[in-house]
Scaffold this active site. Structure first.
Site, mmCIF file in Angstrom:
data_model
loop_
_atom_site.group_PDB
_atom_site.id
_atom_site.type_symbol
_atom_site.label_atom_id
_atom_site.label_comp_id
_atom_site.label_asym_id
_atom_site.label_seq_id
_atom_site.Cartn_x
_atom_site.Cartn_y
_atom_site.Cartn_z
ATOM 1 N N GLU A 243 0.901 -1.163 -0.068
ATOM 2 C CA GLU A 243 -0.028 0.043 0.030
ATOM 3 C C GLU A 243 0.993 1.180 -0.003
ATOM 4 O O GLU A 243 0.923 2.142 0.927
ATOM 5 C CB GLU A 243 -0.905 -0.198 1.119
ATOM 6 C CG GLU A 243 -1.856 -1.199 1.036
ATOM 7 C CD GLU A 243 -3.085 -1.352 1.933
ATOM 8 O OE1 GLU A 243 -3.088 -0.526 3.230
ATOM 9 O OE2 GLU A 243 -3.990 -1.996 1.919
ATOM 10 N N GLU B 21 -4.620 -8.761 -1.441
ATOM 11 C CA GLU B 21 -5.078 -8.473 -0.326
ATOM 12 C C GLU B 21 -6.605 -8.080 -0.152
ATOM 13 O O GLU B 21 -6.957 -7.002 -0.899
ATOM 14 C CB GLU B 21 -4.274 -7.539 0.446
ATOM 15 C CG GLU B 21 -4.777 -7.260 2.057
ATOM 16 C CD GLU B 21 -3.948 -6.342 2.619
ATOM 17 O OE1 GLU B 21 -2.717 -6.392 2.537
ATOM 18 O OE2 GLU B 21 -4.624 -5.622 3.419
#
Length: 448
Positions: A202, A298
Site C-alpha cells: 500500500e 489482499e
C-alpha cells in the site's frame, strides 16, 4: 459431473452434492433458460493459486493457541488436497504489519544509527513461528508459492526515522534493494523459495499507528529499475517483482511505473487490493500492458460486514470470480487466522476477520465465509490450470471456468447473485446439463 455447493443460508458449506449427468446437447428443443457456454479452446491466463497471508498474528495463534494435534489438522485443512482446500498462494509480510505483536523490521538500529551495508540484517523473528509453519505448509503442498511484501523499510532508511509514516530516503534506495536480496536468500536457506516480492505494501498510504511507507510511482520506478531489478539480477535471483500492491482506485500509479523503461524491464506484474475502486481496474492496466500479469494480494472481511450471504457474494463474486475474469493469476486474502477478537494486532484494523477464527482459549478453529469462497476455487483449480472461456447472457450468474493441467478436467464456478433460485444450463463440447442454484449461493462443477 461433480458438484460442490455453499448456500447463502449456510445449510450447505462446500458440501458435495449428487453427481449430475452431462447429456448430448438438446438446447434447441428445450425451453429457454440461461446458458453458460464453456469453451476450453479459448484459453486465457495460467493460474498459480489461491490463499491468504501468513501474518505474525496468524502464525502466533496457530503455533501457540492450538494444541499440536489441532494445529496439524488445521494446516492439512488449509494446505492439503486430501480433504483440505489446497491453498497454494501465500503472502508473507517482511517484518511487522498491523497484525504483529510488536513493530520491528529485519534490521532495526538505535536512533540516529544506520546500517547501509545491512550487517545487522536478521530474520530471526520469523524463525519462532512463521518459518516453521511455512515449512510445514510447503511440506503439505509442495506447489505453494510465497510472496514477500514489506510494510516499511527499516526506520533508519526513512524520512521519519520511524517504522510509522514517512518515505524512503534516496540515499538508501540501494540498501532497501539489498534488504530484499537478503530476505530472499535467508528464506531460501530456510527451504522457502520466494516466488515474488511486491515493492511496498500500500505505497499510497501512511498509517497512523502501524508500519507503513509512502512510495510514489516515480520513487518505485527508480527503486525497481535502478536498484532492485539489477541487484536481484546480479545475485542470480529469479524472484518476480510486482508493483503497486494497493487498491483498484488508482490504476494510473502502476501504469506510470510501467511507463518507465528501466522499471518496466523488471516488473513482471501488478498486485491489487480491494479497499477502493472496482475490480475492472485490473483489466485497464492489463489492456495497457498485456505482457504484465495481474495478481490479487489482499482483502479482509470483518465485523463491519457480518451477513454470510452478502459476504459470500462479495468474496466469491468479486474477489475470486471477478479478479480472475480481470486477469488475476493468483488470489490471496488477508490474515489466514485471527482470534475471536480479530487479533492479535498492534494498531490498524481492530475488527478484521481471518480465513479461519482460532479460539484463543480452547484452540478450536472455525472456518469463515472466506474459507468457503477460497475453497470453491483452491480445492479444484490446480496450479497450472488455464482460465478458459465461459459466458452467459444472464448477469445474475457470475462464473469463471478452468482447464486443469491434466488437459481434460474442467472446473466451472458459478455464483447466483439473485435473491431467488436460478435454473441454468451448462453447455460444453456438445453436451449440456441443467442445474438449479439456490439464492446467494455458489457451486463448483467439475467434469472430464
Amino acid at each position: 459431473m461433480h458438484a460442490w455447493l455453499t448456500t447463502g443460508d449456510r445449510s450447505r458449506l462446500l458440501n458435495q452434492e449428487l453427481d449430475l449427468a452431462l447429456v448430448p446437447d438438446t438446447a434447441a428443443a428445450a425451453p429457454a433458460i440461461p446458458t453458460i457456454d464453456v469453451d476450453e479452446k479459448r484459453k486465457y491466463q495460467q493460474m498459480v493459486g489461491f490463499g491468504a497471508a501468513m501474518t505474525d498474528a496468524s502464525a502466533y495463534l496457530i503455533m501457540h493457541a492450538m494444541p499440536a494435534t489441532g494445529r496439524d489438522v488445521l494446516m492439512k485443512d488449509l494446505f492439503g488436497r486430501d480433504g483440505g482446500i489446497g491453498l497454494s498462494f501465500i503472502r508473507v509480510p517482511m517484518g511487522a504489519s498491523d497484525f504483529s505483536l510488536r513493530h520491528y523490521s529485519y534490521d532495526d538500529m538505535p536512533a540516529s544509527e544506520t546500517d547501509s551495508a545491512l550487517t545487522r540484517f536478521s530474520i530471526d523473528d520469523d524463525r519462532v513461528e512463521k518459518i516453521p509453519l511455512l515449512q510445514r505448509a510447503l511440506a503439505i503442498n509442495p506447489q505453494m508459492k510465497l510472496v514477500g511484501s514489506p510494510w516499511s523499510a527499516p526506520a533508519w532508511m526513512k524520512s521519519t526515522g520511524s517504522l510509522i509514516k514517512g518515505t524512503l530516503l534516496p540515499r538508501f534506495y540501494g540498501s532497501f534493494a539489498e534488504y530484499f536480496v537478503k530476505f530472499i536468500q535467508a528464506y531460501g536457506t530456510a527451504g522457502l523459495p520466494i516466488y515474488a516480492v511486491t515493492i511496498q505494501n500500500e505505497p499510497n498510504f501512511e498509517p497512523e499507528n502501524y508500519p507503513g511507507m509512502r512510495l510514489d510511482a516515480m520513487q518505485r520506478a527508480r527503486v525497481i529499475g535502478q536498484h532492485l531489478g539489477p541487484q536481484l539480477e546480479r545475485a542470480g535471483i529469479k524472484t518476480l517483482i510486482w508493483d503497486w500492491d494497493h487498491n483498484w482506485d488508482l490504476p494510473q500509479s502502476p501504469t506510470d511505473v510501467l511507463a518507465d523503461p528501466a522499471a518496466r524491464k523488471y516488473v513482471q506484474g501488478v498486485a491489487w487490493h480491494c479497499y477502493g475502486g472496482d475490480v475492472s481496474a485490473q483489466s485497464k492496466v492489463h489492456d495497457a500492458a498485456p505482457d504484465k500479469d495481474a495478481w490479487f494480494t489482499e482483502c479482509s472481511g470483518g465485523e463491519w460486514a457480518t451477513n454470510f450471504a452478502d459476504n459470500l457474494r462479495f468474496n466469491a463474486g468479486t474477489l475470486v470470480i471477478g479478479s480472475i475474469r480481470n486477469w488475476a493469476r493468483g488470489v490471496a486474502l488477508w490474515n489466514l487466522a485471527l482470534d475471536e477478537k480479530g487479533g492479535p494486532h498492534l494498531g490498524g484494523c481492530g475488527n478484521c476477520r481471518g480465513v479461519v477464527t482460532v479460539d484463543s482459549k480452547t484452540g478450536a478453529y472455525t472456518p469463515n465465509v472466506e474459507y468457503y469462497a477460497l475453497g470453491h476455487a483452491s480445492r479444484f483449480v490446480l496450479p497450472g490450470a488455464f482460465r478458459i472461456q465461459s459466458q452467459s447472457a444472464d448477469t445474475t450468474l457470475a462464473n469463471v471456468a478452468f482447464l486443469n493441467p491434466d488437459g481434460y478436467t474442467r472446473v466451472l464456478i458459478v455464483l447466483n447473485t439473485a435473491k431467488e433460485p436460478r435454473t441454468f444450463a451448462v453447455r460444453s463440447s456438445g453436451r449440456s446439463l441443467r442445474y438449479t442454484l439456490p439464492a446467494s449461493s455458489v457451486v463448483t462443477l467439475t467434469w472430464s
